[in-house]
Structure formats: C-alpha cells, structure tokens
Design a protein around this motif. Structure first.
Motif, mmCIF file in Angstrom:
data_model
loop_
_atom_site.group_PDB
_atom_site.id
_atom_site.type_symbol
_atom_site.label_atom_id
_atom_site.label_comp_id
_atom_site.label_asym_id
_atom_site.label_seq_id
_atom_site.Cartn_x
_atom_site.Cartn_y
_atom_site.Cartn_z
ATOM 1 N N GLN A 210 0.819 -1.214 0.000
ATOM 2 C CA GLN A 210 0.000 0.000 0.000
ATOM 3 C C GLN A 210 0.851 1.260 0.000
ATOM 4 O O GLN A 210 0.572 2.205 -0.745
ATOM 5 C CB GLN A 210 -0.928 -0.005 1.220
ATOM 6 N N SER A 211 1.872 1.303 0.826
ATOM 7 C CA SER A 211 2.741 2.473 0.898
ATOM 8 C C SER A 211 4.050 2.075 1.567
ATOM 9 O O SER A 211 4.138 1.055 2.254
ATOM 10 C CB SER A 211 2.081 3.618 1.675
ATOM 11 N N ILE A 212 5.070 2.920 1.342
ATOM 12 C CA ILE A 212 6.381 2.717 1.963
ATOM 13 C C ILE A 212 6.844 4.060 2.507
ATOM 14 O O ILE A 212 6.829 5.072 1.787
ATOM 15 C CB ILE A 212 7.411 2.164 0.959
ATOM 16 N N ALA A 213 7.245 4.071 3.769
ATOM 17 C CA ALA A 213 7.822 5.255 4.394
ATOM 18 C C ALA A 213 9.229 4.906 4.866
ATOM 19 O O ALA A 213 9.472 3.811 5.383
ATOM 20 C CB ALA A 213 6.979 5.735 5.560
ATOM 21 N N ALA A 223 7.529 9.725 3.217
ATOM 22 C CA ALA A 223 6.759 8.804 2.384
ATOM 23 C C ALA A 223 7.311 8.794 0.972
ATOM 24 O O ALA A 223 7.596 9.853 0.388
ATOM 25 C CB ALA A 223 5.289 9.203 2.377
ATOM 26 N N LYS A 225 6.762 8.344 -2.858
ATOM 27 C CA LYS A 225 5.666 8.435 -3.816
ATOM 28 C C LYS A 225 5.816 7.371 -4.899
ATOM 29 O O LYS A 225 6.901 7.179 -5.454
ATOM 30 C CB LYS A 225 5.633 9.820 -4.457
ATOM 31 N N GLY A 226 4.708 6.690 -5.184
ATOM 32 C CA GLY A 226 4.701 5.689 -6.234
ATOM 33 C C GLY A 226 5.543 4.469 -5.927
ATOM 34 O O GLY A 226 5.957 3.764 -6.845
ATOM 35 N N ASP A 228 5.585 0.943 -4.863
ATOM 36 C CA ASP A 228 4.768 -0.244 -4.637
ATOM 37 C C ASP A 228 5.533 -1.533 -4.872
ATOM 38 O O ASP A 228 4.968 -2.619 -4.850
ATOM 39 C CB ASP A 228 3.518 -0.217 -5.531
ATOM 40 N N ALA A 265 1.342 -1.684 4.617
ATOM 41 C CA ALA A 265 2.110 -0.437 4.599
ATOM 42 C C ALA A 265 3.381 -0.654 5.411
ATOM 43 O O ALA A 265 3.325 -1.154 6.540
ATOM 44 C CB ALA A 265 1.291 0.711 5.178
#
Length: 513
Positions: A210-213, A223, A225-226, A228, A265
């Motif tokens: 879903q997301s990577i920080a 965070a 962006k893009g 995945d 995430a």
C-alpha cells in the motif's frame, strides 16, 4: 478438534487444553487440570456424541483420558435434526428502502408466507460456498498463517503469533540484528510479510504494498511516492538499508466473512554497525467492503480508555440510512487550560474516554459591559463545542450504516436561582454541562462486552442580572462526564431500579423443579 474452544495457538500446545490435538503425551503429563472437560456440538440437539476429558493423576507420569459418550438433552424443545441448511449460517437481511418496500410488502405482508425458497436445492452446498472466516480464527496463507510478530516472555519478537480475523491488534517487539547478517534475516525483509497469499477459500488474495515510508537514523519519516515494489535489505559501507521497522496490514472483507483484499504499509529504516537490536511495530485492521473506515473503540464492546464514538443522524431517520459521523467521530468535553479563561478555551476539547469519569472547567469574569445573550451563546459553545453530536455508538465497532446500533442523546435543562440580585434586567446563562453515560454488560458471563444503552446531557443555567457599572464577578463553569454501570446492583446513594412484588402459583413450574 474443530470444536475445541481452548485451542488458540496454531501448531502449538495450549496449557491445560486437553482437547488440543497439537499436545504430546509428555505435555499432557505436565497439565494440572482440563480447562475444557466436555467438548460437544450444538447443545440444543436432542442426542449427540460428546468427548469427556480428564487427567489420570495416579498414573506415572500423569495421563490424559478421553471417553466418548452419547449425551441426551432432557429439554422438550430440543432439535432432532439440523435439516434446514440455510439456518446454519447467517445471511444479511434485506433492509427496507423506498425502492424495495413494495416488493417486500408483497412477499412478507400477508398473514402467512413461506420461509423456504421456491426451488430448494437438496444437494449439500459446496464446501467453498459455506466456509467463511469467523471472528478470531487465524488468517490462513499458503504456507501457514498470516504472521503478526509479538513479544513472548520477554520483549523479543516471536513469529508464531497468528493474526486473528476481525481482531485488531498492535504489537511492538525487539529483533536481534547485525549489519553483516541483515540481508539474510528474513524478518528484516519486506518479502517475508507479503510473499504468501491469503486463503480466501474461494480464491487466493495476494498482499499488495500500500505504501512505503523511510525512517532516518534521527527518527524522521518520509513517504515514498509511487513506491509499490519490493525494497530488499542492502549493505552499503557500514549501513544496512531498507530494514523493515514496521508493518501495518489492512484487510477488506465482506459481510459473509470472505476476505477480498489485503494490503500492507511498510516503514523501512537503516541500521549501523553498532546496532545490535531494533524495535519493530506491527498492526492489523479490518474494514468491511462498502463501508467507510472509522477508528474503532472495541470489537464489539467498548474498551476502557478508548474514545466514545459519536455522530449525527441522517435526514429521514429512523428510516434505514447511513449515519453521518462527526469529523473526529468522538464525544468530547471542555478541556481545562492553564489560563482557566472560559472565553479563551472555546476551541480546547478533550475526547470522552469510555469508563473514565472526567471533570473540567474554567472561570468566567463578568463585567457590567457584557451583553447577556451573546455571552450565553459563547458559554454554550464552550461547554458543548461547535457541533455537539446527536447520537452515540452503542458498541465500539458500530458501523455507520447500522442505524439501530446508535443511541440518541437525551437533553435535559435545569434552571438554578440567580447569582446576583442587584439590578433589573436578567437572562439565563449556562454554568455547567454534565454527560451521563449508562452502559451494561452484554453477552456471555465469560466474556461480557460493554454496551452503551443511554446517554443524557444535562445543561444547567442560572439567572444573570445586570451588574452595576464598575463591578465585576467571577463564576466557575464546569463540564463533567459520568459512566454508570446499570448491569451491576445499585450502590448506596443511587436510585435503584423499580421492583415488582408478585407471587407465582406453587405449581407454576410443574413438572420442573
């Protein structure tokens, strides 16, 4: 084994669980008692097989004994056979709407109607059609189950903790690491948490990113962006990059208990050569499809210390519709500030936490130049907030579309005697606002759930008469919340529930004792 309620750990022996198929004779010899001595199916059946477990303490070493018996239900209302297949699982009822009301009236509005469908399929349903996840069951994957690492005994991480369906969890634990081995430690790799698909019985659900920080060595997060795709651990000089520091799973399911989507995430970070251990955090949450996700305060009953959820009713209620929850979906009261100035504390609010009795307040300095009516409205906004909710969720997991799970707030008004009698004109200003939340224990005695049944908001006003020129007066303004458990006996000083004094005939329960 399917009916063993004390079998909670997957592929591990539960202590004193005599019906756990994972326990060996050596482990049975260490048991002190059988926590569940009798295992059976539906207690309403007239006749069924039952398993009776016990411990033979005279044997050396002690042994577990199992005896199968035919159990007979003495009730005259017992079930002879469960031949109505549709009653074995819950189907969501069709709620009446303005569009389907006429059709439902034609189908169920007569004096009698058939509960059986027109075309009854006598063949047993396919296993994939009836098997669904139930609350608390481990979420199965291709290799075993969805892992949610947690601390065991000490604070070190154990990967043997399965994620339970509809069980929101959040854990933190310590993982031993080193830069030299970071590329080979599976628990530091993103792939370890998403490489196995979830078994949804009908099909398999892949876990998407879903997301990577990215968290820096100083603790700040950025965070990506893009992002995945997979970011594998990478050793660069004296650092190991892309180390997993946190994972948050989000599962989407249907009202029949079928998982249709899963996402994760990630929080990635770096470790230095001096780092010997890192703290990892894990979380899992669930959202029913076609519903708006909202923070829960329990599942299903309220948990002490979590916010009381609130909202506004839709137009046309009580006709079934969806509730409009407030911005924070919480009940709140006035929050005390260091200055204790009521006119400066209008925006300061504190959430009402379930089970916590709270009191707060401020001081109002009244001068002769103040207009009473604007002052009264300002104080009302201070005590109630800009938009006080109309309804409170009866359960900690009440959904917005379940209108019957929301309790309306009852408003009361009490007027006190005036605080000044010096001059002619007078009006009412609010001086206190009290919220009483009545709740009860709902469900089984073994695991009762907290349910809110009534909420009363009492506004107390007093008469404020105009002060002479040059005079001032300071009055206290208070706000409070009280939680009352109405499922327990009334305490001294509280008004008890009314009782009915009746006498039954001596043979009322004949022939039963």
């Amino acid at each position: 084994a399917r009916l063993c309620v004390c079998d909670l750990l997957v592929a591990q022996c539960d202590v004193n669980c005599c019906c756990d198929a994972d326990c060996s004779p050596q482990e049975f010899s260490l048991f002190t008692a059988c926590s569940v001595p009798l295992v059976r199916g539906d207690s309403h059946l007239c006749r069924q097989k039952a398993a009776v477990y016990s411990l033979d303490v005279e044997a050396n070493p002690p042994e577990r004994t199992l005896q199968l018996i035919d159990q007979v239900n003495p009730s005259i209302f017992c079930i002879h056979a469960t031949n109505y297949k549709q009653a074995l699982y819950l189907r969501s009822p069709e709620m009446p709407t303005p569009e389907n009301f006429d059709d439902l009236l034609n189908e169920f509005g007569s004096s009698a109607f058939s509960a059986e469908p027109e075309n009854v399929d006598t063949d047993p349903p396919d296993a994939n059609e009836t098997q669904r996840y139930e609350y608390g069951l481990p979420i199965q994957t291709q290799d075993a189950f969805l892992r949610l690492p947690s601390p065991v005994v000490s604070s070190w991480c154990s990967d043997a903790n399965p994620a339970g369906f509809l069980v929101n969890q959040a854990t933190k634990c310590i993982r031993s690491v080193s830069v030299e081995r970071c590329e080979s430690i599976q628990a530091l790799n993103m792939q370890f948490y998403i490489n196995s698909s979830i078994l949804a019985f009908v099909f398999q659900v892949n876990i998407s990113v879903q997301s990577i920080a990215v968290q820096s060595l100083e603790g700040t997060r950025t965070a990506l962006k893009g992002a995945d795709g997979l970011r594998l651990p990478l050793v660069l000089d004296d650092l190991c990059l892309n180390v997993v520091l946190g994972v948050s799973y989000h599962i989407t399911y249907t009202d029949t208990g079928e998982i249709i989507e899963a996402a994760a995430a990630f929080v990635l970070g770096a470790i230095t050569k001096e780092t010997l251990s890192v703290q990892q955090s894990f979380q899992i949450s669930f959202t029913q499809v076609d519903t708006k996700p909202a923070p829960l305060s329990g599942n299903p009953g309220y948990v002490v210390g979590l916010p009381v959820r609130a909202g506004f009713g839709p137009r046309g209620y009580p006709f079934p519709a969806e509730f409009l929850t407030s911005r924070h979906s919480q009940l709140s009261i006035l929050q005390s500030t260091p200055s204790q100035d009521c006119l400066a504390a209008q925006a300061a609010r504190a959430p009402v936490l379930f089970g916590h009795n709270m009191i707060s307040g401020c001081k109002l300095r009244i001068t002769a130049a103040m207009k009473c009516q604007p002052l009264a409205q300002t104080l009302l906004d201070v005590l109630k907030g800009q938009s006080f909710p109309e309804y409170v969720a009866s359960f900690g997991n009440s959904q917005a579309q379940d209108v019957l799970d929301w309790v309306p707030i009852t408003h009361l008004h009490i007027s006190e005697q005036g605080i000044s009698n010096t001059l002619q004109s007078s009006c009412q200003i609010p001086v206190s606002f009290g919220i009483e939340v009545k709740w009860t224990k709902y469900g089984t005695l073994v695991n009762p759930q907290a349910r809110i049944v009534n909420v009363t908001a009492t506004l107390t006003t007093t008469t404020l008469q105009q002060l002479p020129s040059g005079r001032e007066r300071t009055i206290p303004i208070t706000s409070s919340v009280v939680f009352t458990d109405i499922s327990s006996p009334a305490e001294p000083g509280y008004k008890a529930w009314p009782t009915i004094n009746i006498k039954l005939p001596y043979d009322f329960f004949y022939p039963f004792v």
